[in-house]
Motif scaffolding. Structure first.
Motif, PDB file in Angstrom:
ATOM      1  N   GLU A 110       0.821  -1.218   0.000  1.00  0.00           N
ATOM      2  CA  GLU A 110       0.000   0.000   0.000  1.00  0.00           C
ATOM      3  C   GLU A 110       0.854   1.267   0.000  1.00  0.00           C
ATOM      4  OE1 GLU A 110      -3.578  -2.097   2.648  1.00  0.00           O
ATOM      5  OE2 GLU A 110      -2.207  -0.650   3.568  1.00  0.00           O
ATOM      6  N   ASN A 111       2.031   1.176   0.621  1.00  0.00           N
ATOM      7  CA  ASN A 111       2.897   2.357   0.764  1.00  0.00           C
ATOM      8  C   ASN A 111       4.127   2.338  -0.139  1.00  0.00           C
ATOM      9  OD1 ASN A 111       1.778   3.974   3.252  1.00  0.00           O
ATOM     10  ND2 ASN A 111       1.667   1.824   3.850  1.00  0.00           N
ATOM     11  N   ASN A 112       4.239   1.286  -0.979  1.00  0.00           N
ATOM     12  CA  ASN A 112       5.355   1.175  -1.913  1.00  0.00           C
ATOM     13  C   ASN A 112       6.710   1.179  -1.193  1.00  0.00           C
ATOM     14  OD1 ASN A 112       6.312   0.824  -4.551  1.00  0.00           O
ATOM     15  ND2 ASN A 112       6.682   3.012  -4.814  1.00  0.00           N
ATOM     16  N   TRP A 113       6.804   0.430  -0.096  1.00  0.00           N
ATOM     17  CA  TRP A 113       8.043   0.344   0.668  1.00  0.00           C
ATOM     18  C   TRP A 113       8.940  -0.764   0.140  1.00  0.00           C
ATOM     19  CZ3 TRP A 113       5.388   0.153   6.148  1.00  0.00           C
ATOM     20  CH2 TRP A 113       4.924   1.443   6.481  1.00  0.00           C
ATOM     21  N   THR A 114      10.232  -0.586   0.333  1.00  0.00           N
ATOM     22  CA  THR A 114      11.191  -1.657   0.108  1.00  0.00           C
ATOM     23  C   THR A 114      11.184  -2.573   1.335  1.00  0.00           C
ATOM     24  OG1 THR A 114      13.017  -0.464   1.141  1.00  0.00           O
ATOM     25  CG2 THR A 114      12.657  -0.105  -1.223  1.00  0.00           C
ATOM     26  N   ALA A 115      11.872  -3.710   1.236  1.00  0.00           N
ATOM     27  CA  ALA A 115      11.972  -4.618   2.380  1.00  0.00           C
ATOM     28  C   ALA A 115      12.647  -3.922   3.560  1.00  0.00           C
ATOM     29  CB  ALA A 115      12.752  -5.875   1.983  1.00  0.00           C
ATOM     30  N   GLU A 116      13.697  -3.149   3.293  1.00  0.00           N
ATOM     31  CA  GLU A 116      14.398  -2.437   4.363  1.00  0.00           C
ATOM     32  C   GLU A 116      13.481  -1.421   5.036  1.00  0.00           C
ATOM     33  OE1 GLU A 116      15.580  -2.971   1.364  1.00  0.00           O
ATOM     34  OE2 GLU A 116      17.572  -3.867   1.541  1.00  0.00           O
ATOM     35  N   GLU A 117      12.693  -0.706   4.238  1.00  0.00           N
ATOM     36  CA  GLU A 117      11.764   0.269   4.816  1.00  0.00           C
ATOM     37  C   GLU A 117      10.710  -0.423   5.672  1.00  0.00           C
ATOM     38  OE1 GLU A 117      11.377   4.009   1.756  1.00  0.00           O
ATOM     39  OE2 GLU A 117      10.667   2.053   1.028  1.00  0.00           O
ATOM     40  N   TYR A 118      10.222  -1.551   5.190  1.00  0.00           N
ATOM     41  CA  TYR A 118       9.200  -2.312   5.909  1.00  0.00           C
ATOM     42  C   TYR A 118       9.727  -2.771   7.274  1.00  0.00           C
ATOM     43  CZ  TYR A 118       5.491  -5.932   6.290  1.00  0.00           C
ATOM     44  OH  TYR A 118       4.434  -6.717   6.666  1.00  0.00           O
ATOM     45  N   LEU A 119      10.924  -3.336   7.275  1.00  0.00           N
ATOM     46  CA  LEU A 119      11.530  -3.781   8.523  1.00  0.00           C
ATOM     47  C   LEU A 119      11.809  -2.600   9.447  1.00  0.00           C
ATOM     48  CD1 LEU A 119      13.930  -6.390   6.932  1.00  0.00           C
ATOM     49  CD2 LEU A 119      12.118  -6.934   8.586  1.00  0.00           C
ATOM     50  N   GLY A 120      12.296  -1.513   8.865  1.00  0.00           N
ATOM     51  CA  GLY A 120      12.590  -0.324   9.660  1.00  0.00           C
ATOM     52  C   GLY A 120      11.347   0.279  10.289  1.00  0.00           C
ATOM     53  N   ARG A 121      10.245   0.331   9.541  1.00  0.00           N
ATOM     54  CA  ARG A 121       8.990   0.876  10.069  1.00  0.00           C
ATOM     55  C   ARG A 121       8.436  -0.012  11.184  1.00  0.00           C
ATOM     56  NH1 ARG A 121       6.661   5.788   7.681  1.00  0.00           N
ATOM     57  NH2 ARG A 121       7.931   6.167   5.835  1.00  0.00           N
ATOM     58  N   THR A 122       8.616  -1.331  11.027  1.00  0.00           N
ATOM     59  CA  THR A 122       8.155  -2.240  12.078  1.00  0.00           C
ATOM     60  C   THR A 122       8.967  -2.030  13.350  1.00  0.00           C
ATOM     61  OG1 THR A 122       7.644  -3.852  10.342  1.00  0.00           O
ATOM     62  CG2 THR A 122       7.583  -4.627  12.604  1.00  0.00           C
ATOM     63  N   CYS A 123      10.263  -1.834  13.197  1.00  0.00           N
ATOM     64  CA  CYS A 123      11.111  -1.536  14.354  1.00  0.00           C
ATOM     65  C   CYS A 123      10.668  -0.244  15.034  1.00  0.00           C
ATOM     66  CB  CYS A 123      12.571  -1.435  13.932  1.00  0.00           C
ATOM     67  SG  CYS A 123      13.345  -3.002  13.481  1.00  0.00           S
ATOM     68  N   ARG A 124      10.384   0.779  14.251  1.00  0.00           N
ATOM     69  CA  ARG A 124       9.959   2.058  14.823  1.00  0.00           C
ATOM     70  C   ARG A 124       8.638   1.911  15.565  1.00  0.00           C
ATOM     71  NH1 ARG A 124      10.283   6.364  10.095  1.00  0.00           N
ATOM     72  NH2 ARG A 124       9.166   7.588  11.660  1.00  0.00           N
ATOM     73  N   LYS A 125       7.740   1.063  15.037  1.00  0.00           N
ATOM     74  CA  LYS A 125       6.471   0.827  15.725  1.00  0.00           C
ATOM     75  C   LYS A 125       6.708   0.180  17.085  1.00  0.00           C
ATOM     76  CE  LYS A 125       1.835  -1.044  15.114  1.00  0.00           C
ATOM     77  NZ  LYS A 125       0.917  -1.839  14.264  1.00  0.00           N
ATOM     78  N   ALA A 126       7.794  -0.597  17.184  1.00  0.00           N
ATOM     79  CA  ALA A 126       8.137  -1.237  18.455  1.00  0.00           C
ATOM     80  C   ALA A 126       8.902  -0.300  19.386  1.00  0.00           C
ATOM     81  CB  ALA A 126       8.969  -2.488  18.190  1.00  0.00           C
ATOM     82  N   GLY A 127       9.170   0.916  18.909  1.00  0.00           N
ATOM     83  CA  GLY A 127       9.932   1.862  19.712  1.00  0.00           C
ATOM     84  C   GLY A 127      11.426   1.626  19.649  1.00  0.00           C
ATOM     85  N   LEU A 128      11.862   0.976  18.571  1.00  0.00           N
ATOM     86  CA  LEU A 128      13.275   0.646  18.386  1.00  0.00           C
ATOM     87  C   LEU A 128      13.866   1.455  17.230  1.00  0.00           C
ATOM     88  CD1 LEU A 128      12.872  -3.232  18.561  1.00  0.00           C
ATOM     89  CD2 LEU A 128      13.880  -1.792  20.346  1.00  0.00           C
ATOM     90  N   PRO A 129      15.185   1.557  17.149  1.00  0.00           N
ATOM     91  CA  PRO A 129      15.810   2.206  15.994  1.00  0.00           C
ATOM     92  C   PRO A 129      15.471   1.439  14.716  1.00  0.00           C
ATOM     93  CG  PRO A 129      17.400   1.930  17.776  1.00  0.00           C
ATOM     94  CD  PRO A 129      16.179   1.146  18.157  1.00  0.00           C
ATOM     95  N   PRO A 130      15.426   2.116  13.560  1.00  0.00           N
ATOM     96  CA  PRO A 130      15.031   1.465  12.305  1.00  0.00           C
ATOM     97  C   PRO A 130      15.878   0.263  11.913  1.00  0.00           C
ATOM     98  CG  PRO A 130      15.147   3.841  12.026  1.00  0.00           C
ATOM     99  CD  PRO A 130      15.683   3.548  13.375  1.00  0.00           C
TER     100      PRO A 130
END
Length: 202
Positions: free
Chosen positions: A150-170
């Motif tokens: 939906e957001n046209n993310w790369t795999a790295e962006e997807y993993l990084g956004r999930t980390c940020r949702k967890a309150g972690l660095p990307p």
């Protein structure tokens, strides 16, 4: 890489899963009560995880709530009800869904069908197929399989956004003390609020 098979839903199962989630949201929002699954379809007795996502159709549309778990100790029917209630509560996106919003919200359900514990997320992750869970002990975050498409993310962006949702660095997903789990699921959603249900095949 380890895998764990669980359940496969028919279209009728998926449509009922979405209906059950909506009933749970409406019961909670209107009456403050927990909807009981009642007489469940056979697939709903499987013990697996599920996620419920609520999206507003007003304006440009927005995420109104999301909740769930990739592993389920409870039966799927009960997991869906509990996730729907949490998605509608103020624990999800900061404010509880109000009765006036119900006619402007679409409901989707992702039933987890497979789990993959990966040591190489970039190699194993398939965008549109896998949801991601990042677990660092006290910090946990997850994102729906459809989100990167939906957001046209790369795999790295997807993993990084999930980390940020967890309150972690990307880049926390690269750490040895952070566990990354990929989950596959069947996703069903309303085409419009209270409307017909479609199965997403990305």
């Amino acid at each position: 890489m380890s895998e764990a098979q669980s359940v496969t839903l028919s279209y009728e199962d998926g449509a009922r899963a979405v209906e059950l989630a909506r009933e749970a949201v409406e019961s909670y929002v209107q009456n403050g009560s927990r909807e009981q699954p009642g007489s469940m379809r056979e697939a709903f007795y499987a013990r697996t995880g599920a996620y419920v996502r609520l999206q507003s159709t007003r304006g440009r549309g927005s995420l109104r709530g999301c909740a769930g778990a990739h592993q389920g100790g409870d039966q799927l029917g009960h997991v869906i009800v509990d996730a729907a209630i949490r998605a509608a509560s103020d624990d999800s996106c900061g404010s509880e869904v109000r009765p006036a919003e119900l006619s402007n919200i679409t409901v989707s359900v992702c039933a987890v069908t497979n789990l993959i514990l990966t040591d190489d997320p970039i190699e194993d992750l398939e965008l549109g197929r896998h949801g991601v869970v990042v677990d660092a002990g006290s910090e946990t975050g997850w994102l729906y399989p459809t989100v990167p498409v939906e957001n046209n993310w790369t795999a790295e962006e997807y993993l990084g956004r999930t980390c940020r949702k967890a309150g972690l660095p990307p880049t926390a997903w690269e750490r040895e003390d952070v566990m990354v789990t990929l989950f596959e699921g069947q996703t069903f959603r309303e085409r419009e609020p209270e409307g017909s249900v479609e199965q997403l095949k990305l």
